[in-house]
Scaffold this active site. Structure first.
Site, mmCIF file in Angstrom:
data_model
loop_
_atom_site.group_PDB
_atom_site.id
_atom_site.type_symbol
_atom_site.label_atom_id
_atom_site.label_comp_id
_atom_site.label_asym_id
_atom_site.label_seq_id
_atom_site.Cartn_x
_atom_site.Cartn_y
_atom_site.Cartn_z
ATOM 1 N N ASN A 1 0.875 -1.173 0.000
ATOM 2 C CA ASN A 1 0.000 0.000 0.000
ATOM 3 C C ASN A 1 0.910 1.220 0.000
ATOM 4 O O ASN A 1 1.491 1.565 1.027
ATOM 5 C CB ASN A 1 -0.875 -0.043 1.263
ATOM 6 C CG ASN A 1 -1.697 1.215 1.444
ATOM 7 O OD1 ASN A 1 -1.764 2.063 0.555
ATOM 8 N ND2 ASN A 1 -2.322 1.351 2.608
ATOM 9 N N TRP A 2 1.030 1.823 -1.168
ATOM 10 C CA TRP A 2 1.970 2.949 -1.284
ATOM 11 C C TRP A 2 1.406 4.238 -0.691
ATOM 12 O O TRP A 2 2.103 5.238 -0.595
ATOM 13 C CB TRP A 2 2.347 3.171 -2.760
ATOM 14 C CG TRP A 2 3.129 2.037 -3.346
ATOM 15 C CD1 TRP A 2 3.447 0.838 -2.735
ATOM 16 C CD2 TRP A 2 3.711 1.979 -4.657
ATOM 17 N NE1 TRP A 2 4.182 0.057 -3.593
ATOM 18 C CE2 TRP A 2 4.364 0.716 -4.779
ATOM 19 C CE3 TRP A 2 3.742 2.849 -5.744
ATOM 20 C CZ2 TRP A 2 5.037 0.333 -5.941
ATOM 21 C CZ3 TRP A 2 4.415 2.461 -6.903
ATOM 22 C CH2 TRP A 2 5.052 1.227 -6.995
ATOM 23 N N LYS A 3 0.147 4.243 -0.344
ATOM 24 C CA LYS A 3 -0.506 5.428 0.235
ATOM 25 C C LYS A 3 -0.262 6.657 -0.669
ATOM 26 O O LYS A 3 -0.169 6.497 -1.877
ATOM 27 C CB LYS A 3 -0.024 5.642 1.670
ATOM 28 C CG LYS A 3 -0.214 4.366 2.520
ATOM 29 C CD LYS A 3 -0.034 4.582 3.988
ATOM 30 C CE LYS A 3 -0.216 3.250 4.723
ATOM 31 N NZ LYS A 3 -0.131 3.393 6.168
ATOM 32 N N HIS B 1 -9.564 1.320 4.565
ATOM 33 C CA HIS B 1 -8.318 1.496 5.317
ATOM 34 C C HIS B 1 -8.554 2.451 6.491
ATOM 35 O O HIS B 1 -9.336 3.403 6.374
ATOM 36 C CB HIS B 1 -7.228 2.043 4.389
ATOM 37 C CG HIS B 1 -5.875 2.000 5.017
ATOM 38 N ND1 HIS B 1 -5.441 2.970 5.892
ATOM 39 C CD2 HIS B 1 -4.879 1.080 4.951
ATOM 40 C CE1 HIS B 1 -4.228 2.644 6.319
ATOM 41 N NE2 HIS B 1 -3.868 1.503 5.759
ATOM 42 N N GLU C 1 -5.584 -4.861 10.449
ATOM 43 C CA GLU C 1 -4.558 -3.851 10.697
ATOM 44 C C GLU C 1 -4.886 -3.105 11.987
ATOM 45 O O GLU C 1 -5.703 -2.183 11.979
ATOM 46 C CB GLU C 1 -4.509 -2.850 9.541
ATOM 47 C CG GLU C 1 -4.185 -3.487 8.201
ATOM 48 C CD GLU C 1 -3.586 -2.484 7.236
ATOM 49 O OE1 GLU C 1 -2.505 -2.768 6.713
ATOM 50 O OE2 GLU C 1 -4.176 -1.405 7.025
ATOM 51 N N GLY D 1 2.329 2.356 10.815
ATOM 52 C CA GLY D 1 3.281 3.448 10.660
ATOM 53 C C GLY D 1 3.917 3.895 11.964
ATOM 54 O O GLY D 1 4.550 4.937 12.030
ATOM 55 N N SER E 1 3.261 -1.978 10.416
ATOM 56 C CA SER E 1 4.707 -2.004 10.657
ATOM 57 C C SER E 1 5.358 -3.347 10.318
ATOM 58 O O SER E 1 6.263 -3.799 11.015
ATOM 59 C CB SER E 1 5.029 -1.595 12.099
ATOM 60 O OG SER E 1 4.594 -0.264 12.325
ATOM 61 N N GLY F 1 2.757 -1.154 4.329
ATOM 62 C CA GLY F 1 2.774 0.270 3.995
ATOM 63 C C GLY F 1 4.197 0.745 3.760
ATOM 64 O O GLY F 1 4.781 0.555 2.699
ATOM 65 N N GLY F 2 4.791 1.348 4.785
ATOM 66 C CA GLY F 2 6.124 1.968 4.668
ATOM 67 C C GLY F 2 7.166 1.101 3.972
ATOM 68 O O GLY F 2 7.893 1.578 3.091
HETATM 69 P P1 PGA Z 1 2.688 0.371 7.683
HETATM 70 O O1 PGA Z 1 1.243 0.551 7.015
HETATM 71 O O2 PGA Z 1 3.245 -0.925 7.139
HETATM 72 O O3 PGA Z 1 3.470 1.573 7.255
HETATM 73 O O4 PGA Z 1 2.483 0.298 9.161
HETATM 74 C C1 PGA Z 1 0.387 -0.541 6.815
HETATM 75 C C2 PGA Z 1 -0.912 -0.058 6.190
HETATM 76 O O5 PGA Z 1 -1.396 1.002 6.582
HETATM 77 O O6 PGA Z 1 -1.479 -0.724 5.294
#
Ligand code: PGA
Length: 256
Positions: free
Chosen positions: A9-11, A95, A167, A173, A213, A234-235
């Protein structure tokens, strides 16, 4: 056996040239993986560019949201038809950032999930509790409410087409990961809930991803848990090294 999924998920990250570069690197780096579903979800602005780059590769394309109408006067929105037209196969729905910053609730999540399934997109439906909810002992109640809300009015046949991502909001994050046992416990709860709401067959087939995370360093201990079927990252999905390392940890776990 449930086929594992590793989705990025590149957001709201990556200009189009940056997205193109990352997608090419991922395509080349992950070429040998054949026992997983790999997915990247860039911003809308790069879906079209990535569709060409990823065509014929083992990486599927996903969006981060959709709107339930097909077309019309809905400024700023993007429909399932538009996503399909640029080669999307997946779409993240509900999300926690959409719930938190854009006022999404169960009703709109439900309409979006229905739309995705009707149009043939695989929804990655996000559920999860906030920190204060976990501390108040409400994790299961919140997760149950999200799952029931997202799938309300859908048949077992329809729900079968979805993927769930658990999640915990406090782990997104923040660098705080749920322990493998904490994650597994909630995944098991979701699986039991699916059994109660639908049937044992769907429950045993439903892919439930973990997100929050996830990094190369914790991917293995998480994926070793029996109820985890992959990750929504995500990150760590923004760098080829870390996303590839996570995918390889998952691939190593249960080859088909
Ligand atoms: P994160 O995000 O891996 O940066 O914690 C996960 C997500 O929000 O899908």
């Amino acid at each position: 056996m449930r086929r594992k999924v590793v989705a990025g998920n590149w957001k709201m990250n990556m200009t189009d040239p940056e997205a193109v570069e990352l997608a090419k690197a991922l395509r080349d780096n992950l070429r040998s993986i054949d026992n997983l579903e790999l997915v990247v979800c860039p911003p809308f602005t790069s879906l079209s560019s990535l569709s060409g780059i990823l065509a014929g590769s083992n990486i599927g394309l996903g969006a981060q949201n959709l709107f339930w109408e097909s077309s019309g006067a809905y400024t700023g929105e993007v429909s399932a038809e538009m996503l399909l037209s640029v080669g999307c196969k997946y779409v993240i729905i509900g999300h926690s950032e959409r719930r938190q910053y854009f006022g999404e609730g169960n009703q709109s999540v439900n309409r979006k999930v229905k739309t995705a399934i009707e149009r043939g997109l695989t929804p990655i439906v996000c559920v999860g509790e906030r920190l204060e909810q976990r501390e108040a002992g409400k994790t299961e109640a919140v997760v149950e409410d999200h799952v029931r809300g997202a799938f309300e009015g859908l048949s077992s046949e329809e729900v079968r087409k979805a993927v769930i991502a658990y999640e915990p909001v406090w782990a997104i994050g923040t660098g705080k990961t749920a322990t493998p046992e904490q994650a597994n416990e909630v995944h098991l709860f979701i699986r039991e809930l699916i059994k109660k709401l639908y049937d044992a067959d769907l429950s045993s087939r439903m892919r439930i991803l973990y997100g929050g995370s996830v990094k190369p360093e914790n991917a293995r201990s998480l994926i070793e848990q029996p109820e985890l079927d992959g990750f929504l990252v995500g990150g760590a999905s923004l760098k080829v090294e870390s996303f590839a390392a996570i995918a390889k940890e998952v691939e190593g776990k249960r080859p088909e």
